[in-house]
Write an enzyme that holds these catalytic residues in place. Structure first.
Site, PDB file in Angstrom:
ATOM      1  N   GLU A   1       8.474  31.283 -21.807  1.00 49.65           N
ATOM      2  CA  GLU A   1       9.102  32.592 -22.020  1.00 49.65           C
ATOM      3  C   GLU A   1       8.207  33.730 -21.530  1.00 49.65           C
ATOM      4  O   GLU A   1       8.146  34.802 -22.142  1.00 49.65           O
ATOM      5  CB  GLU A   1       9.457  32.780 -23.504  1.00 49.65           C
ATOM      6  CG  GLU A   1      10.337  31.660 -24.037  1.00 49.65           C
ATOM      7  CD  GLU A   1      10.842  31.875 -25.463  1.00 49.65           C
ATOM      8  OE1 GLU A   1      10.739  33.004 -25.987  1.00 49.65           O
ATOM      9  OE2 GLU A   1      11.337  30.891 -26.048  1.00 49.65           O
TER      10      GLU A   1
ATOM     11  N   ASN B   1       8.577  24.066 -29.048  1.00 45.05           N
ATOM     12  CA  ASN B   1       8.351  25.356 -28.390  1.00 45.05           C
ATOM     13  C   ASN B   1       7.778  26.356 -29.397  1.00 45.05           C
ATOM     14  O   ASN B   1       8.250  26.428 -30.531  1.00 45.05           O
ATOM     15  CB  ASN B   1       9.696  25.875 -27.863  1.00 45.05           C
ATOM     16  CG  ASN B   1       9.566  27.018 -26.883  1.00 45.05           C
ATOM     17  OD1 ASN B   1       8.812  26.937 -25.911  1.00 45.05           O
ATOM     18  ND2 ASN B   1      10.300  28.100 -27.119  1.00 45.05           N
TER      19      ASN B   1
ATOM     20  N   HIS C   1       4.829  35.431 -24.537  1.00 43.66           N
ATOM     21  CA  HIS C   1       5.218  36.847 -24.535  1.00 43.66           C
ATOM     22  C   HIS C   1       3.928  37.648 -24.726  1.00 43.66           C
ATOM     23  O   HIS C   1       3.314  37.587 -25.787  1.00 43.66           O
ATOM     24  CB  HIS C   1       6.186  37.151 -25.683  1.00 43.66           C
ATOM     25  CG  HIS C   1       7.506  36.461 -25.528  1.00 43.66           C
ATOM     26  ND1 HIS C   1       8.423  36.830 -24.569  1.00 43.66           N
ATOM     27  CD2 HIS C   1       8.061  35.435 -26.205  1.00 43.66           C
ATOM     28  CE1 HIS C   1       9.497  36.064 -24.665  1.00 43.66           C
ATOM     29  NE2 HIS C   1       9.296  35.199 -25.647  1.00 43.66           N
TER      30      HIS C   1
ATOM     31  N   ASP D   1       6.557  36.872 -20.295  1.00 41.91           N
ATOM     32  CA  ASP D   1       6.764  38.256 -19.874  1.00 41.91           C
ATOM     33  C   ASP D   1       5.518  39.042 -20.278  1.00 41.91           C
ATOM     34  O   ASP D   1       4.787  38.641 -21.188  1.00 41.91           O
ATOM     35  CB  ASP D   1       8.074  38.902 -20.385  1.00 41.91           C
ATOM     36  CG  ASP D   1       8.319  38.789 -21.874  1.00 41.91           C
ATOM     37  OD1 ASP D   1       7.344  38.616 -22.650  1.00 41.91           O
ATOM     38  OD2 ASP D   1       9.488  38.893 -22.294  1.00 41.91           O
TER      39      ASP D   1
ATOM     40  N   GLU E   1       9.447  27.591 -32.893  1.00 38.45           N
ATOM     41  CA  GLU E   1       8.724  28.475 -33.820  1.00 38.45           C
ATOM     42  C   GLU E   1       8.730  27.989 -35.273  1.00 38.45           C
ATOM     43  O   GLU E   1       9.128  28.716 -36.175  1.00 38.45           O
ATOM     44  CB  GLU E   1       9.310  29.893 -33.761  1.00 38.45           C
ATOM     45  CG  GLU E   1       9.168  30.541 -32.401  1.00 38.45           C
ATOM     46  CD  GLU E   1       9.717  31.970 -32.356  1.00 38.45           C
ATOM     47  OE1 GLU E   1      10.057  32.527 -33.412  1.00 38.45           O
ATOM     48  OE2 GLU E   1       9.794  32.533 -31.246  1.00 38.45           O
TER      49      GLU E   1
HETATM   50  C1  XIL Z   1      15.606  36.465 -27.756  1.00 35.33           C
HETATM   51  C2  XIL Z   1      16.611  36.885 -26.704  1.00 35.33           C
HETATM   52  O1  XIL Z   1      15.931  37.258 -25.545  1.00 35.33           O
HETATM   53  C3  XIL Z   1      17.492  38.004 -27.183  1.00 35.33           C
HETATM   54  O2  XIL Z   1      18.551  38.206 -26.260  1.00 35.33           O
HETATM   55  C4  XIL Z   1      18.047  37.695 -28.568  1.00 35.33           C
HETATM   56  O3  XIL Z   1      18.681  38.823 -29.046  1.00 35.33           O
HETATM   57  C5  XIL Z   1      16.965  37.292 -29.536  1.00 35.33           C
HETATM   58  O4  XIL Z   1      16.241  36.208 -28.984  1.00 35.33           O
HETATM   59  N1  XIL Z   1      11.443  33.671 -28.814  1.00 35.33           N
HETATM   60  C6  XIL Z   1      12.465  32.818 -28.456  1.00 35.33           C
HETATM   61  C7  XIL Z   1      13.676  33.354 -27.789  1.00 35.33           C
HETATM   62  O5  XIL Z   1      12.328  31.596 -28.574  1.00 35.33           O
HETATM   63  O6  XIL Z   1      14.834  32.625 -28.091  1.00 35.33           O
HETATM   64  C8  XIL Z   1      13.891  34.831 -28.120  1.00 35.33           C
HETATM   65  O7  XIL Z   1      14.977  35.294 -27.334  1.00 35.33           O
HETATM   66  C9  XIL Z   1      12.620  35.608 -27.864  1.00 35.33           C
HETATM   67  C10 XIL Z   1      11.494  35.102 -28.726  1.00 35.33           C
END
Ligand code: XIL
Length: 359
Positions: A267, A198, A234, A269, A150
């Site tokens: 990631e 990423n 996400h 969801d 990010e």
């Molecule tokens: C999130 C985790 O799921 C949580 O447990 C933590 O509190 C915060 O981070 N993008 C990312 C991940 O790259 O590392 C993040 O994960 C979600 C968003």
């Protein structure tokens, strides 16, 4: 039983075994040479239903938090690999690959680092040493790393972060040069590891994904070590336009893989709006399955899309609840009791349909 009959029985049985459709995600993915993966919190591995579902359904895992700075680095002098090692042991015991997440990010850093008032030179040394130690520790065990997470904003500009300009590691105002620097360090630390950039919200076509494309194109031309792009994915169902998702994500994956890098969905969801008692609507669960299906299909349509990873796998444990303050949830392929949802069946069907099918 005569020998003819037993030979026939054997042949029928083996034909059935060899050609019977895969029963779960892991079997289906193994047949396709695809990685199916999920993010894991090692403390949950002691729950039998969690551990058995994880080992049955996935051929790869990633640490949800266990390999982030705030877990690995309780203070400047200490490296705590305990949780990360636990995950690696589980993966090895079950023949799964491990993906590393993440070495360089503006978030999830410990306070001693963010409040430490370090100079650029000190930060540069801290980060270089961290990359050396962590990648060295996991060399041969973690095959791919999100080296940088990010780093871009929604306009495609480099985001403010402790590593860039607060005060940064010495490349403040120089755009993606700090990303290049850390990729080079990562390659030296473990020349065999695959190195990923990423990113969130750069999965379709927008200013951020254009900037990722331009950066990777520049890095590949100049021989900066980069092997892949991770698309986080996400998705909030309320914002999801399924045909547009399918088209734009496919186009983005195709242009990235044409540069000679892999793409991994890292990631995934799909969170649903919840009512005041925490329930989702039945029709949303079925639209959720359509979104999962579209994303899996977009990946399978590009030979260079090598992994599909969800951010957790059971609705019992997901970051979405706290992230959305309870407004959204039920984002994953298994429900809270580890029963597969419609989303699970959609993912399985698409993987079984294979890479060659075009929808
Ligand atoms: C999130 C985790 O799921 C949580 O447990 C933590 O509190 C915060 O981070 N993008 C990312 C991940 O790259 O590392 C993040 O994960 C979600 C968003």
């Amino acid at each position: 039983m005569g020998s003819f009959a037993s030979a026939l029985t054997f042949s029928l049985v083996s034909t059935f075994v060899l050609t019977s459709p895969a029963q779960n995600l892991r079997q289906a993915a193994d047949q396709d040479g695809l990685l199916v993966s999920t993010a894991v919190r090692p403390s949950q591995l002691t729950e039998p239903a969690y551990a058995s579902t994880l080992a049955r359904e996935f051929n790869m895992v990633e640490a949800e938090d266990a390999m982030k700075w705030w877990v690995l680095r309780p203070d400047a002098a200490t490296y705590d690999f305990g949780q990360g090692d636990e995950l690696v042991r589980f993966a090895q015991a079950h023949g799964m690959k491990v993906r590393g997440h993440c070495l360089v990010w503006g978030r999830s850093n410990p306070e001693w680092l963010t409040q430490g008032h370090f100079t650029a030179l000190q930060l540069s040394r801290l980060l270089h040493e961290h990359i050396d130690r962590v990648m060295g520790h996991y060399a041969g065990q973690v095959f791919a790393w999100d080296v940088v997470n990010e780093a871009l904003d929604e306009n495609g500009n480099v985001r403010s972060s402790i590593w860039y300009d607060e005060p940064g590691i010495g490349f403040s105002g120089h755009g993606t040069e700090y990303i290049e620097r850390v990729l080079r360090w990562a390659h030296e630390a473990d020349p065999h590891a695959l190195l990923f950039y990423n990113e969130a919200e750069g999965e379709g076509l927008n200013r951020k994904s254009d900037a990722i494309y331009a950066m990777v194109n520049d890095f590949k031309r100049r021989g900066v070590p980069i092997d892949g792009v991770g698309l986080q994915m996400h998705i909030s169902l309320a914002d999801a336009d399924i045909p547009a998702i399918a088209a734009d994500i496919s186009t983005n994956i195709a242009r990235l893989t044409a540069l000679g890098v892999q793409v991994q969905i890292t990631e995934l969801d799909v969170s649903l709006p919840l009512d005041s008692s925490g329930l989702a609507r039945a029709e949303d669960l079925s639209r959720q399955a359509d979104v999962y299906r579209a994303i899996v299909r977009a990946c399978l349509n590009s030979a260079g899309c090598t992994a599909i990873q969800t951010w957790g796998f059971t609705d019992k444990y997901s970051w979405i609840g706290s992230h959305s303050r309870g407004a959204r949830g039920q984002a994953l392929p298994f429900d809270r009791t580890y029963q597969p949802k419609a989303a699970y069946r959609a993912v399985l069907e698409e993987i079984l349909a294979g890479r060659s099918t075009r929808h």
